[in-house]
Design an enzyme around this catalytic site. Structure first.
Site, PDB file in Angstrom:
ATOM      1  N   LYS A 183      67.744  18.925  13.070  1.00 36.23           N
ATOM      2  CA  LYS A 183      67.698  19.293  11.648  1.00 36.23           C
ATOM      3  C   LYS A 183      66.653  20.376  11.355  1.00 36.23           C
ATOM      4  O   LYS A 183      65.808  20.687  12.196  1.00 36.23           O
ATOM      5  CB  LYS A 183      67.397  18.046  10.809  1.00 36.23           C
ATOM      6  CG  LYS A 183      68.442  16.950  10.937  1.00 36.23           C
ATOM      7  CD  LYS A 183      69.771  17.413  10.413  1.00 36.23           C
ATOM      8  CE  LYS A 183      70.813  16.308  10.283  1.00 36.23           C
ATOM      9  NZ  LYS A 183      71.198  15.639  11.511  1.00 36.23           N
TER      10      LYS A 183
HETATM   11  C1  LIG Z   1      76.136  14.830   7.419  1.00 39.66           C
HETATM   12  C2  LIG Z   1      75.252  13.793   8.063  1.00 39.66           C
HETATM   13  N1  LIG Z   1      75.179  12.580   7.489  1.00 39.66           N
HETATM   14  C3  LIG Z   1      74.409  11.621   7.999  1.00 39.66           C
HETATM   15  C4  LIG Z   1      73.658  11.835   9.126  1.00 39.66           C
HETATM   16  C5  LIG Z   1      72.866  10.697   9.677  1.00 39.66           C
HETATM   17  O1  LIG Z   1      71.524  10.987   9.811  1.00 39.66           O
HETATM   18  P1  LIG Z   1      70.651  10.191  10.918  1.00 39.66           P
HETATM   19  O2  LIG Z   1      71.103  10.682  12.256  1.00 39.66           O
HETATM   20  O3  LIG Z   1      69.249  10.619  10.587  1.00 39.66           O
HETATM   21  O4  LIG Z   1      70.875   8.761  10.708  1.00 39.66           O
HETATM   22  C6  LIG Z   1      73.691  13.085   9.743  1.00 39.66           C
HETATM   23  C7  LIG Z   1      72.853  13.386  10.906  1.00 39.66           C
HETATM   24  O5  LIG Z   1      73.031  13.496  11.996  1.00 39.66           O
HETATM   25  C8  LIG Z   1      74.524  14.096   9.206  1.00 39.66           C
HETATM   26  O6  LIG Z   1      74.629  15.286   9.810  1.00 39.66           O
END
Ligand SMILES: Cc1ncc(COP(=O)(O)O)c(C=O)c1O
Length: 378
Positions: A183
Site C-alpha cells: 500500500k
Molecule cells: C480493496 C481492498 N479491500 C480490502 C483489503 C484488505 O486489507 P488488509 O489486507 O489490510 O486486510 C485490501 C488489501 O489488500 C484491498 O486492496
C-alpha cells in the site's frame, strides 16, 4: 537499485525514520495500547482532514467493524463490487449478511451506480463501494440511493473526490484504509477507519478492543468485541511513514506518468483511466488490460521468463471457487467485470522504480503483445 537487478512487483519505502521510531517503542517496552496509538490516529486523521480515526489490525478488520457499525447483521444484503480484493465481499459474510455484487463501470472499474441501484432490495442494509486501484468511486451517485455507505479506501490513500474532498473525509460515513506492504503507506499489517462521528469512533475503539469501554477496568466488557488492535510497533511505523507520505505518493505518481508515456503506443493495451472531473487517483498499483484474445496467464509466464514480474489483478470475486460453491455464481453474471478481470495484469509498481526499469518493463510488454499479434506469442 541497479539497472539490471531483478525488478520486484512491489516494495515498501522504509528507512532510518522507520528504524528510529520502531526502536523507540521497543526500548519503551510499551508495545500495545501505548502512546503511539493515539498519536498515529490523530496524525492520520489530520492528514486526511477528518476529525477521527481508529487504527485496526488490518483493512479487513476495519471493514468488518465499519459494516457492523452501520447496522449490517444476519440476513442483510450488502451491495459491493465483484472487481476487488476478496476481503471487501468476505466482510459481509462475517456478519452472516450476503454480498450482492453489482457490475462495474468499464472506465473507472469502480461499482456502477446504475447497477448498484438495480441491486437494491428491501434487505439491502449497506453499500460497500471500493475505490479500486486508488480511483475514487462515484460516492455522490451512490449516496442518492439513501442507504448507509462504508467506503473501502484500502487502496486509495491520497485520492481526491471530484469536489476536492480527500477520500476518507466524507463526514460521518466511515472509510477504511489498509496498510499492507504493497500500500501507499505500510505498517506491515494494519488499517484505519476514518469518520466525523464521535459515537462511531467510540464504538470502533471498543469493538476492536474486545468490547471494552475506555473507562472500564480491563476485565469488564459491555458488548461483543474482537481483538483488532494495532500494536504500538505498527503505529510507530505508520507515524514514520506519514512523515514522508507526500514524497511516497509523488514517487508513485511519477512512476505512473512514466508508464503512461512508455505504454501509450501499444495497440489494444488499455491503461488506467486518467483523472477526470476534478477526481485524483491515489496511485496504488499500475494495472493494464491486455488486448482482447491475448492469453493473460501465458502472458504473465512469458513476462516472468523475460525478467518482468506481473500478476493477474484482480480475478472476479464471484467466480472464485468459494463464491461459486456458496452462491452458485457463474460466468456471464457481471460481463464488464469478467471482461476486465480476464485481461488485467499488475506491473511492477513502487515509488523507487527508475525510469530505466519502467522502460524495460514497457519494452518487454510491447514485444510480448507484438508477438501475440503476429501469432508467435501468447
Ligand atoms: C480493496 C481492498 N479491500 C480490502 C483489503 C484488505 O486489507 P488488509 O489486507 O489490510 O486486510 C485490501 C488489501 O489488500 C484491498 O486492496
Amino acid at each position: 537499485m541497479s539497472a539490471d537487478e531483478p525488478i520486484p512487483l512491489a516494495r515498501p519505502v522504509l528507512g532510518a525514520a522507520e528504524e528510529d521510531r520502531v526502536l523507540e517503542v521497543l526500548r519503551s517496552g510499551h508495545l500495545s495500547l501505548g502512546p503511539r496509538l493515539a498519536q498515529f490516529e490523530e496524525a492520520f486523521a489530520e492528514r486526511v482532514g477528518v476529525p477521527y480515526a481508529s487504527a485496526v489490525s488490518s483493512g479487513t478488520a476495519g471493514l468488518h467493524l465499519a459494516l457492523r457499525a452501520v447496522g449490517v447483521s444476519d440476513g442483510a444484503e450488502v451491495i459491493t463490487s465483484p472487481f476487488s480484493f476478496v476481503a471487501s465481499a468476505n466482510v459481509a459474510l462475517y456478519e452472516r449478511a450476503r454480498p450482492v455484487f453489482a457490475d462495474i463501470d468499464p472506465v473507472t472499474l469502480n461499482i456502477s451506480p446504475d447497477a448498484a441501484a438495480a441491486a437494491v432490495t428491501e434487505r439491502t442494509a449497506a453499500i460497500l463501494p471500493v475505490h479500486v486501484f486508488g480511483y475514487p468511486a462515484d460516492i455522490p451517485a451512490l449516496e442518492r440511493l439513501g442507504l448507509p455507505i462504508v467506503e473501502d479506501a484500502c487502496e486509495a490513500l491520497g485520492a481526491l473526490h471530484p469536489d476536492g474532498t480527500p477520500v476518507g473525509a466524507g463526514g460521518a460515513r466511515p472509510a477504511v484504509f489498509g496498510f499492507y506492504p504493497n500500500k501507499q503507506l505500510t505498517t506491515g499489517e494494519g488499517g484505519m477507519v476514518t469518520t466525523a462521528d464521535p459515537a462511531l469512533k467510540e464504538r470502533l475503539d471498543s469493538e476492536r478492543n474486545q468490547g471494552r469501554a475506555p473507562d472500564m477496568d480491563w476485565l469488564d466488557h459491555d458488548r461483543l468485541g474482537f481483538n483488532y488492535r494495532l500494536s504500538d510497533v505498527a503505529c510507530a511505523l505508520g507515524l514514520a511513514q506519514l512523515g514522508h507520505l507526500d514524497a511516497m505518493l509523488e514517487g508513485r505518481a511519477r512512476v505512473a506518468a512514466w508508464y503512461g508515456e512508455a505504454l501509450a503506443g501499444i495497440e489494444g493495451l488499455e491503461l488506467p483511466c486518467p483523472d477526470t472531473g476534478g477526481a485524483r487517483r491515489g496511485w496504488f498499483v499500475y494495472v493494464v488490460q491486455l488486448p482482447h484474445r491475448m492469453d493473460r496467464d501465458q502472458t504473465v509466464r512469458t513476462l516472468a521468463e523475460r525478467g518482468v514480474p506481473s500478476k493477474p489483478y484482480f480475478p472476479a470475486i464471484h467466480l472464485m471457487s468459494f463464491y461459486r460453491r456458496r452462491f452458485g455464481h457463474r460466468e456471464g453474471e457481471f460481463p464488464v467485470c469478467e471482461d476486465v478481470a480476464a485481461r488485467s495484469i499488475a506491473l511492477p509498481f513502487f515509488p523507487e522504480l527508475s525510469e530505466g526499469q519502467v522502460a524495460r518493463v514497457a519494452q518487454t510488454l510491447a514485444e510480448v503483445v507484438a508477438q501475440a499479434r503476429a501469432g508467435t506469442g501468447p
